[in-house]
Design a protein around this motif. Structure first.
Motif: not given
Length: 201
Positions: A65, A82, A147-148, A150-151, A161, A163, A170-171, A173-174
């Protein structure tokens, strides 16, 4: 008048004949139970293959990622990976262990297919699946929290954020988090199947 009595002869089956039929009933019941358990074990094997794919995809996606933002000079570059976050590092290690365990559990699943009435391998898989489910859930939940952030960021702690800048990172990792939760669902079904198989023994 003489009382006449009518006698009706009832031909009963001898005890030896009845004893000869009893095992047939037991064999029929055992065969039916074995066929049911064999179906559960085959489904168990297929679920393990699907869980291997889900956990391996989660680990590989998170591992790859990395993203570097393009700038005019090579001295001004921002990179997200990561390995910048300990939580994502734990995620990669944990999901790799989950995938490795699933691969090692396949021979035991094959044993339950060959011997569907055996309880020892089924009980062993139930215990180990429960332990690995905890590891899988911990990795998925912790990575989902990061991840939340990061968004959405966190205004109270001035965490912005990222992302908006690192969209590909971010895509990926999500996607890895979603795949890990799919693996959690597969493990849950595996544990339920093992419980049902042991209960009907």
């Amino acid at each position: 008048m003489k009382n006449e009595s009518t006698t009706i002869d009832v031909h009963g089956e001898s005890s030896s004949a009845m004893k000869g039929k009893a095992p047939l009933i037991g064999l029929a019941t055992s065969a039916g139970s074995g066929g049911y358990k064999r179906g559960l074990t085959i489904f168990d094997f297929l679920l393990r293959l699907a869980a291997i794919i889900a956990s391996a995809v989660a680990a590989a996606t998170m591992f790859t990622s990395d993203e570097t933002l393009p700038f005019f000079t090579q001295f001004l570059q921002f990179e997200a990976g990561y390995d910048d976050l300990p939580t994502f590092q734990f995620f990669v290690i944990a999901m790799s262990m989950v995938a490795g365990y699933l691969v090692l559990s396949l021979p035991f699943s094959v044993v339950t297919i060959v011997r569907p009435l055996a309880t020892a391998p089924r009980l062993l898989l139930l215990v180990l699946d429960t332990a690995v489910l905890v590891l899988n859930s911990a990795a998925a939940s912790s990575a989902a929290a990061i991840s939340y952030l990061a968004h959405s960021g966190n205004q109270n702690t001035n965490w912005l954020p990222i992302c908006q800048q690192f969209g590909d990172f971010c895509q990926k990792t999500s996607g890895a988090v979603v795949s890990s939760f799919i693996s959690v669902v597969f493990f849950t079904i595996l544990i339920v199947l093992s419980g049902v198989a042991l209960k009907r023994h």
